[in-house]
Every structure is written in structure tokens, then in C-alpha cells.
Design a protein around this motif. Structure first.
Motif, PDB file in Angstrom:
ATOM      1  N   GLN A   1       4.140  -4.371  -1.347  1.00 56.72           N
ATOM      2  CA  GLN A   1       4.123  -2.972  -0.919  1.00 56.72           C
ATOM      3  C   GLN A   1       5.543  -2.397  -0.859  1.00 56.72           C
ATOM      4  O   GLN A   1       6.501  -3.089  -0.545  1.00 56.72           O
ATOM      5  N   VAL A   2       5.632  -1.118  -1.198  1.00 51.16           N
ATOM      6  CA  VAL A   2       6.902  -0.397  -1.202  1.00 51.16           C
ATOM      7  C   VAL A   2       6.815   0.696  -0.131  1.00 51.16           C
ATOM      8  O   VAL A   2       5.859   1.476  -0.113  1.00 51.16           O
ATOM      9  N   ARG A   3       7.801   0.756   0.756  1.00 53.92           N
ATOM     10  CA  ARG A   3       7.742   1.674   1.900  1.00 53.92           C
ATOM     11  C   ARG A   3       8.850   2.722   1.823  1.00 53.92           C
ATOM     12  O   ARG A   3       9.973   2.415   1.422  1.00 53.92           O
ATOM     13  N   SER A   4       8.502   3.931   2.249  1.00 52.63           N
ATOM     14  CA  SER A   4       9.506   4.995   2.369  1.00 52.63           C
ATOM     15  C   SER A   4      10.065   4.978   3.787  1.00 52.63           C
ATOM     16  O   SER A   4       9.456   4.414   4.698  1.00 52.63           O
TER      17      SER A   4
ATOM     18  N   THR B   1       5.364   9.701   5.735  1.00 52.09           N
ATOM     19  CA  THR B   1       5.747   8.305   5.510  1.00 52.09           C
ATOM     20  C   THR B   1       4.774   7.734   4.481  1.00 52.09           C
ATOM     21  O   THR B   1       3.565   7.973   4.586  1.00 52.09           O
ATOM     22  N   ALA B   2       5.297   7.030   3.485  1.00 43.96           N
ATOM     23  CA  ALA B   2       4.443   6.511   2.418  1.00 43.96           C
ATOM     24  C   ALA B   2       4.557   4.992   2.342  1.00 43.96           C
ATOM     25  O   ALA B   2       5.647   4.425   2.480  1.00 43.96           O
ATOM     26  N   VAL B   3       3.416   4.349   2.146  1.00 50.10           N
ATOM     27  CA  VAL B   3       3.360   2.915   1.843  1.00 50.10           C
ATOM     28  C   VAL B   3       2.601   2.778   0.535  1.00 50.10           C
ATOM     29  O   VAL B   3       1.408   3.083   0.461  1.00 50.10           O
ATOM     30  N   ILE B   4       3.284   2.331  -0.515  1.00 53.97           N
ATOM     31  CA  ILE B   4       2.705   2.281  -1.858  1.00 53.97           C
ATOM     32  C   ILE B   4       2.442   0.824  -2.246  1.00 53.97           C
ATOM     33  O   ILE B   4       3.299  -0.043  -2.066  1.00 53.97           O
TER      34      ILE B   4
ATOM     35  N   SER C   1      -0.439   0.091 -13.783  1.00 53.46           N
ATOM     36  CA  SER C   1      -1.872   0.169 -13.564  1.00 53.46           C
ATOM     37  C   SER C   1      -2.109   1.036 -12.331  1.00 53.46           C
ATOM     38  O   SER C   1      -1.199   1.690 -11.828  1.00 53.46           O
ATOM     39  N   ALA C   2      -3.335   1.057 -11.841  1.00 50.43           N
ATOM     40  CA  ALA C   2      -3.662   1.890 -10.684  1.00 50.43           C
ATOM     41  C   ALA C   2      -2.845   1.462  -9.475  1.00 50.43           C
ATOM     42  O   ALA C   2      -2.483   0.293  -9.326  1.00 50.43           O
ATOM     43  N   LEU C   3      -2.538   2.418  -8.599  1.00 51.58           N
ATOM     44  CA  LEU C   3      -1.850   2.104  -7.348  1.00 51.58           C
ATOM     45  C   LEU C   3      -2.463   2.923  -6.231  1.00 51.58           C
ATOM     46  O   LEU C   3      -3.194   3.889  -6.463  1.00 51.58           O
ATOM     47  N   THR C   4      -2.173   2.523  -5.010  1.00 54.52           N
ATOM     48  CA  THR C   4      -2.635   3.274  -3.845  1.00 54.52           C
ATOM     49  C   THR C   4      -1.424   3.679  -3.010  1.00 54.52           C
ATOM     50  O   THR C   4      -0.422   2.963  -2.956  1.00 54.52           O
ATOM     51  N   MET C   5      -1.534   4.842  -2.383  1.00 55.83           N
ATOM     52  CA  MET C   5      -0.494   5.324  -1.474  1.00 55.83           C
ATOM     53  C   MET C   5      -1.138   5.649  -0.134  1.00 55.83           C
ATOM     54  O   MET C   5      -2.097   6.422  -0.083  1.00 55.83           O
TER      55      MET C   5
END
Length: 471
Positions: free
Chosen positions: A127-130, A99-102, A171-175
């Protein structure tokens, strides 16, 4: 030290119409163009392994956008392709579901049509969620889809008040990657190259489309007292300011202990300016002084309120206020000996009040076509730095104006029976408070417009019609 002559010229601004375009990086609402991937280098937790992943981001943004409106994406969706090697850094043994939260970030760069550009800013979008527990294939690359399923209002927003183009670059992102079992691991990702995600064009409207006509008067209204000019002041140049501003506020009827919401458009035009000429050896205690003069015209105002007349009779009344002649607007700026500034805004106007209809206890009362106050009302509104909340330091920006008004006796009210005395006893009298917030000026000539169509905003938030605080 602020100078009154700079009020109109300060902070050139114009209304915007936002149109979303796309170039290379992603899709946007209504756009036509290529869609490509952004390649990121990602490191998970404390691992030193740099995993190269590809993300295709689709951005949905509202169009058009109004001046000083937050510009942010509505719906975001992503297609993510990761090398299988990243699974070893997420869990041991490698996960069979993820499961990813970006949290995507973009750099916003703005290029105005004229003038200097604001400094670039890094914005964090929603935030973008899978979907939960997305299965991992037995072999090959790991693919995830993620989206904000509804348009959201979270995250940073981009805002501008001048025409130009805003470019949003990856730009930079976190997952946050969570395996089926075990804790989430955070991947920090940096784009390998600058990829444009979206462009937003901000365009000003056609002059005059949002405002009533400018006042035709070429001189101040002689019916009102004009602030005195110090002997050392001489006529000085005044930047042109023509346009309109929205007024929203309330008036309290003292006898009824109740308020009525009011709203209007006011058109203004600059006339004259005076400035204090500093002599070579100024007398002790003298300070610089400036005054700017404007004339204004308000559109007729209709207001409806429900009250308890005499404390127990529910009464609903609709009145119309119509301006008589032009209003005089004066902005006076003086600097004190300690270097601080004192700003005062004085608005003098005269209006007639006409009662259009009334009802008592739910039953219509025939007021007739000539029910009005026996004479016009004199409105003397004041604002400035000595008040709380203070008027802003710029006519383009606006601020809070307040005053007390006397409601004259009524005449010509009733059909078959004169009810003028009844209205006079219920409403007329002194000490009725009025407070309005003047919105930013939507200009039609001279200085550029900061806000078109005209609207009232407080700290970037639109002021609702029934908001009577003025704060």
C-alpha cells in the motif's frame, strides 16, 4: 508415474541476475527512459460516475536479484491528479482535505529466453499512503502525493527460475479516500490502457563461476558397496548433470549431547544409469526400476563447537573434515504394484577428521599439527520418500539426507604430552547423528541451473547456518 531418467531434465532452471529497466510507464532504480502517466477510470462507492484520474508511479526495485528470490518493489511513490468532481462522491459537503491509501496492482507477464512462459499473474504491491490531511485547493484539480517511505517486503512477489524478462503492467487498483471529517470511501480504478510499469531481466551467470571444479573421476569409488542391479536392467542413457550444491546441516556428538553446524559445497558429476526393460509379458509382481549413479567431491569442512566435556568442562574445538576419494551418489526409483513410487537417495563417502585447535576453560590446549582420527570416517547418508522430511524427487531440487557416523579414536594429539586418549574418551564412539540439507544444483554443464550461486532454501526461505532442524 515419475521416472528417474527425467530427474535431471525436469524443470529446466537457471540462476538469475535481475536488472531493472523502464519503458514508458514509470521510473525504476538505475533506469534511464521516459516517464509517463497512467490514466484510470475510477468509481467511488456505489456511484456510477466514472472519474478519469492520472497517476505517475515511480518504482524502486533491487538489482541484482538471485535465483528463486522474491522480486517486489522496494519503495513506491505516486503523483495523483484527480478531477474536482470526485470530491462530491467522497463527502457531502465536498472535502477540503484528503488522505489517500492506494493499493496498486500489476499484471506480471514473463517471457523466458527459451521454453514456455508461465501463466500471467496479478500481483498486489504494498500500500502507498499520502500525508495525512492533504489540503484540497479551492479551485481546479485535486493533487495528491503518496509513497511507501521505506522499502517494504509486503505484498505479492514475482519469482522465476529461468532466464527471461518479466514485464509488470498496470492493473486495477483501489484508493481509500478519507476526508477531514467523515468515513473513508473506496474508489475502484481500472487503467484505460496497458501501461508498462517496469521490466526485469533475468540472466544466468557465466558457467562455472559459482562452483568448484567438477570431479575428474570417470568411475564409481570401488571402496563402497554399490546397489545391486536387477537381472532385467540394462545400461540406459542418463542426462548430464554437472555442477555443485551447497550442504548445510549439523552433526550431534552423542557423548557430548551437543551439535556442530556444518556447511560445504559439493560438486557432482553424472556417470551411468540403469533401467529395467519391460518385457512383453512381465512376470507377476515385477515393477519398473531405475538407478542413476553420480560421483561427488566435497570441499573441506571446518566446524567449531563449544561443549561441556565430561559434563562440566567447557571445551571449544575446531575440526576439519577432508574427503578421501570421491563419494558415490545413487538415486534409485522403483514403482510399486499400486502405481506409487519409492525413491531412495544413497550417499557413501569417506572423510578424515583433523583437530586444528582446542581450548578448555578458556585456556588454549596445544593439540599439535598431527591430531586426527586414527582412520577415516565412513559417511552413509540416506534420503527418500520414506523419510520425514522426504528428499525431493529431483536432484536439481535437493533435499534432506541423514545418517549415523562412528568417530574413531584419536591419535597424534598433543605437544609434549599425549592427549589423544582424552579426546577419544570425550568424543569417539558410535551413533553420532548427522543431517544435512542439500540445496538445489547449480549446474556448469548439461542441464540448466536452478540456483546459482548455490544456496540452501526450504519452502523458498534461505536456511540459516545455525538452523539445525533441516525442516
Amino acid at each position: 508415474m515419475r521416472r528417474a531418467a527425467s530427474w535431471i531434465a525436469a524443470g529446466p532452471a537457471a540462476a538469475v541476475l535481475a536488472t531493472v529497466l523502464v519503458t514508458g510507464g514509470s521510473a525504476a532504480t538505475g533506469s534511464q527512459g521516459p516517464v509517463s502517466d497512467t490514466t484510470y477510470g475510477c468509481k467511488v462507492g456505489t456511484s456510477t460516475v466514472n472519474h478519469r484520474i492520472r497517476i505517475r508511479l515511480t518504482v524502486t526495485m533491487k538489482s541484482p536479484e538471485a535465483v528463486n528470490t522474491d522480486v517486489r518493489p522496494g519503495r513506491l511513490s505516486m503523483k495523483i491528479v484527480m478531477p474536482r468532481s470526485i470530491l462530491a462522491d467522497v463527502s457531502d459537503p465536498p472535502a477540503d482535505a484528503l488522505t489517500a491509501v492506494i493499493t496498486p496492482k500489476v499484471t506480471a507477464a514473463f517471457k523466458p529466453d527459451a521454453g514456455e512462459a508461465p501463466e500471467p499473474r496479478v500481483l498486489s504491491w504494498r500500500q502507498v499512503r499520502s500525508p495525512a490531511r492533504s489540503p484540497v485547493p479551492a479551485t481546479g484539480e485535486v493533487r495528491l502525493t503518496a509513497a511507501t517511505w521505506t522499502a517494504g517486503q509486503r505484498g505479492d512477489a514475482f519469482r522465476t527460475a529461468v532466464p527471461g524478462t518479466a514485464t509488470f503492467t498496470a492493473s486495477a487498483l483501489t484508493m481509500a479516500l478519507t476526508p477531514a471529517t467523515g468515513p473513508a470511501r473506496t474508489a475502484t480504478c481500472t487503467p484505460e490502457s496497458a501501461t508498462v510499469q517496469a521490466k526485469v531481466l533475468f540472466r544466468g551467470p557465466s558457467p562455472g563461476t559459482d562452483c568448484p571444479p567438477n570431479p575428474a573421476a570417470t568411475a564409481l569409488n570401488p571402496d563402497f558397496e554399490v546397489p545391486e542391479v536387477p537381472p532385467t536392467a540394462v545400461p540406459g542413457p542418463i542426462p548430464p548433470a554437472m555442477g555443485c550444491a551447497k550442504l548445510k546441516g549439523f552433526s550431534n556428538i552423542k557423548k557430548l549431547d551437543a551439535g556442530v553446524s556444518i556447511e560445504s559445497l559439493s560438486a557432482v558429476k553424472s556417470l551411468t544409469g540403469f533401467r529395467w526393460v519391460v518385457p512383453r509379458d512381465p512376470p507377476p509382481g515385477t515393477v519398473p526400476w531405475q538407478r542413476q549413479d553420480y560421483v561427488g567431491e566435497n570441499q573441506p569442512v571446518r566446524a567449531t563447537g563449544t561443549f561441556l566435556t565430561f559434563g562440566f568442562v567447557p571445551t571449544t574445538t575446531t575440526v576439519e573434515l577432508t574427503q578421501v576419494g570421491v563419494a558415490n551418489v545413487h538415486l534409485i526409483d522403483s514403482s510399486t504394484a499400486d502405481g506409487s513410487d519409492d525413491l531412495m537417495v544413497a550417499v557413501n563417502a569417506r572423510v578424515t577428521m583433523r583437530v586444528l585447535k582446542a581450548a578448555m576453560n578458556g585456556r588454549q590446549v596445544e593439540v599439535g599439527p598431527k591430531c586426527r582420527t586414527s582412520k577415516p570416517l565412513d559417511l552413509k547418508l540416506r534420503g527418500g520418500e520414506m523419510y520425514d522430511p522426504p528428499y525431493q524427487d529431483n536432484l536439481l531440487v535437493g533435499g534432506v539426507l541423514r545418517g549415523l557416523v562412528t568417530i574413531p579414536p584419536f591419535t597424534g594429539c598433543g605437544v609434549g604430552e599425549d592427549i589423544s586418549r582424552l579426546l577419544t574418551a570425550a568424543v569417539s564412539g558410535k551413533g553420532n547423528e548427522i543431517q544435512v540439507t542439500q540445496g538445489a544444483l547449480c549446474g556448469t554443464a548439461g542441464a540448466p541451473s536452478p540456483q546459482c550461486p548455490p544456496e540452501v532454501t526450504i519452502n523458498g526461505k534461505k536456511l540459516a547456518q545455525d538452523d539445525k532442524s533441516g525442516n
